[in-house]
Design a protein around this motif. Sequence first.
Motif, PDB file in Angstrom:
ATOM      1  N   GLU A 180     -37.208 -17.408  24.435  1.00 10.37           N
ATOM      2  CA  GLU A 180     -38.371 -17.828  23.648  1.00 10.37           C
ATOM      3  C   GLU A 180     -37.954 -18.399  22.291  1.00 10.37           C
ATOM      4  O   GLU A 180     -38.410 -19.472  21.897  1.00 10.37           O
ATOM      5  N   HIS A 181     -37.114 -17.699  21.586  1.00  9.87           N
ATOM      6  CA  HIS A 181     -36.731 -18.106  20.230  1.00  9.87           C
ATOM      7  C   HIS A 181     -35.866 -19.363  20.248  1.00  9.87           C
ATOM      8  O   HIS A 181     -35.924 -20.166  19.317  1.00  9.87           O
ATOM      9  N   SER A 182     -35.091 -19.526  21.302  1.00  7.33           N
ATOM     10  CA  SER A 182     -34.305 -20.747  21.446  1.00  7.33           C
ATOM     11  C   SER A 182     -35.225 -21.948  21.636  1.00  7.33           C
ATOM     12  O   SER A 182     -35.044 -22.994  21.004  1.00  7.33           O
ATOM     13  N   SER A 183     -36.224 -21.785  22.472  1.00  4.88           N
ATOM     14  CA  SER A 183     -37.155 -22.873  22.761  1.00  4.88           C
ATOM     15  C   SER A 183     -38.132 -23.149  21.620  1.00  4.88           C
ATOM     16  O   SER A 183     -38.348 -24.300  21.238  1.00  4.88           O
ATOM     17  N   MET A 184     -38.677 -22.100  21.071  1.00  3.34           N
ATOM     18  CA  MET A 184     -39.751 -22.255  20.085  1.00  3.34           C
ATOM     19  C   MET A 184     -39.262 -22.445  18.651  1.00  3.34           C
ATOM     20  O   MET A 184     -39.901 -23.140  17.868  1.00  3.34           O
ATOM     21  N   PHE A 185     -38.149 -21.817  18.293  1.00  6.15           N
ATOM     22  CA  PHE A 185     -37.736 -21.801  16.894  1.00  6.15           C
ATOM     23  C   PHE A 185     -36.352 -22.397  16.648  1.00  6.15           C
ATOM     24  O   PHE A 185     -35.838 -22.339  15.538  1.00  6.15           O
ATOM     25  N   GLY A 186     -35.723 -22.923  17.691  1.00 11.61           N
ATOM     26  CA  GLY A 186     -34.421 -23.558  17.514  1.00 11.61           C
ATOM     27  C   GLY A 186     -33.257 -22.600  17.336  1.00 11.61           C
ATOM     28  O   GLY A 186     -32.214 -22.998  16.827  1.00 11.61           O
ATOM     29  N   LEU A 187     -33.429 -21.355  17.756  1.00 13.56           N
ATOM     30  CA  LEU A 187     -32.328 -20.392  17.683  1.00 13.56           C
ATOM     31  C   LEU A 187     -31.193 -20.873  18.580  1.00 13.56           C
ATOM     32  O   LEU A 187     -31.422 -21.230  19.738  1.00 13.56           O
ATOM     33  N   LYS A 188     -29.987 -20.909  18.053  1.00 14.43           N
ATOM     34  CA  LYS A 188     -28.833 -21.327  18.847  1.00 14.43           C
ATOM     35  C   LYS A 188     -28.208 -20.098  19.487  1.00 14.43           C
ATOM     36  O   LYS A 188     -27.877 -19.138  18.799  1.00 14.43           O
ATOM     37  N   VAL A 189     -28.053 -20.154  20.800  1.00 12.94           N
ATOM     38  CA  VAL A 189     -27.511 -19.029  21.560  1.00 12.94           C
ATOM     39  C   VAL A 189     -26.255 -19.494  22.283  1.00 12.94           C
ATOM     40  O   VAL A 189     -26.267 -20.521  22.964  1.00 12.94           O
ATOM     41  N   LYS A 190     -25.187 -18.757  22.118  1.00 18.61           N
ATOM     42  CA  LYS A 190     -23.940 -19.038  22.823  1.00 18.61           C
ATOM     43  C   LYS A 190     -23.539 -17.778  23.574  1.00 18.61           C
ATOM     44  O   LYS A 190     -23.655 -16.673  23.052  1.00 18.61           O
ATOM     45  N   THR A 191     -23.054 -17.956  24.788  1.00 17.96           N
ATOM     46  CA  THR A 191     -22.610 -16.814  25.583  1.00 17.96           C
ATOM     47  C   THR A 191     -21.199 -17.073  26.100  1.00 17.96           C
ATOM     48  O   THR A 191     -20.790 -18.226  26.278  1.00 17.96           O
ATOM     49  N   LEU A 192     -20.471 -16.008  26.342  1.00 15.56           N
ATOM     50  CA  LEU A 192     -19.140 -16.108  26.915  1.00 15.56           C
ATOM     51  C   LEU A 192     -19.262 -16.109  28.430  1.00 15.56           C
ATOM     52  O   LEU A 192     -20.061 -15.368  28.996  1.00 15.56           O
ATOM     53  N   ASP A 193     -18.474 -16.928  29.075  1.00 12.53           N
ATOM     54  CA  ASP A 193     -18.436 -16.950  30.531  1.00 12.53           C
ATOM     55  C   ASP A 193     -17.645 -15.742  31.003  1.00 12.53           C
ATOM     56  O   ASP A 193     -16.445 -15.638  30.737  1.00 12.53           O
ATOM     57  N   ARG A 194     -18.290 -14.841  31.689  1.00 10.37           N
ATOM     58  CA  ARG A 194     -17.631 -13.597  32.087  1.00 10.37           C
ATOM     59  C   ARG A 194     -16.529 -13.814  33.112  1.00 10.37           C
ATOM     60  O   ARG A 194     -15.720 -12.932  33.360  1.00 10.37           O
ATOM     61  N   HIS A 195     -16.483 -14.986  33.748  1.00 10.66           N
ATOM     62  CA  HIS A 195     -15.453 -15.260  34.753  1.00 10.66           C
ATOM     63  C   HIS A 195     -14.231 -15.941  34.165  1.00 10.66           C
ATOM     64  O   HIS A 195     -13.177 -15.946  34.784  1.00 10.66           O
ATOM     65  N   GLU A 196     -14.373 -16.521  32.982  1.00  8.64           N
ATOM     66  CA  GLU A 196     -13.251 -17.198  32.345  1.00  8.64           C
ATOM     67  C   GLU A 196     -12.399 -16.183  31.580  1.00  8.64           C
ATOM     68  O   GLU A 196     -12.839 -15.087  31.282  1.00  8.64           O
ATOM     69  N   GLU A 197     -11.204 -16.588  31.225  1.00  8.65           N
ATOM     70  CA  GLU A 197     -10.289 -15.676  30.526  1.00  8.65           C
ATOM     71  C   GLU A 197     -10.869 -15.167  29.211  1.00  8.65           C
ATOM     72  O   GLU A 197     -10.710 -14.007  28.863  1.00  8.65           O
ATOM     73  N   ILE A 198     -11.587 -16.029  28.469  1.00  7.22           N
ATOM     74  CA  ILE A 198     -12.184 -15.576  27.198  1.00  7.22           C
ATOM     75  C   ILE A 198     -13.186 -14.454  27.441  1.00  7.22           C
ATOM     76  O   ILE A 198     -13.278 -13.504  26.676  1.00  7.22           O
TER      77      ILE A 198
END
Length: 97
Positions: free
Chosen positions: A41-59
């Motif tokens: 909701e906050h990403s769509s409505m208020f421009g909150l930037k969300v980043k997630t780590l790929d759980r399958h990648e080494e990081i």
Amino acid sequence: GFYFLRANERTHYLLVSLLYNGDIVKKTTSHQQTINQLLLEHSSMFGLKVKTLDRHEEIGRLFPGGFQYKQDHDAIRRILNGEVKPKLFHMYWTPGF
């Protein structure tokens, strides 16, 4: 889950919204479902930037969580053998699970 937040007005409002949704957290017995919905909701409505780590990648394996514990047994084996040294180890232990 585990997450980092930047201190700004958008994340402040996100956390205020999470507090206001405490009844949903109590009903679902998990803040994760509620925070996931609020992130959308906050990403769509208020421009909150969300980043997630790929759980399958080494990081992602440097920040293991419940997924690795329950489903990615190779990742846990590599941690126990010292092949991977996690930056953070976050697990939620559920009694009787």
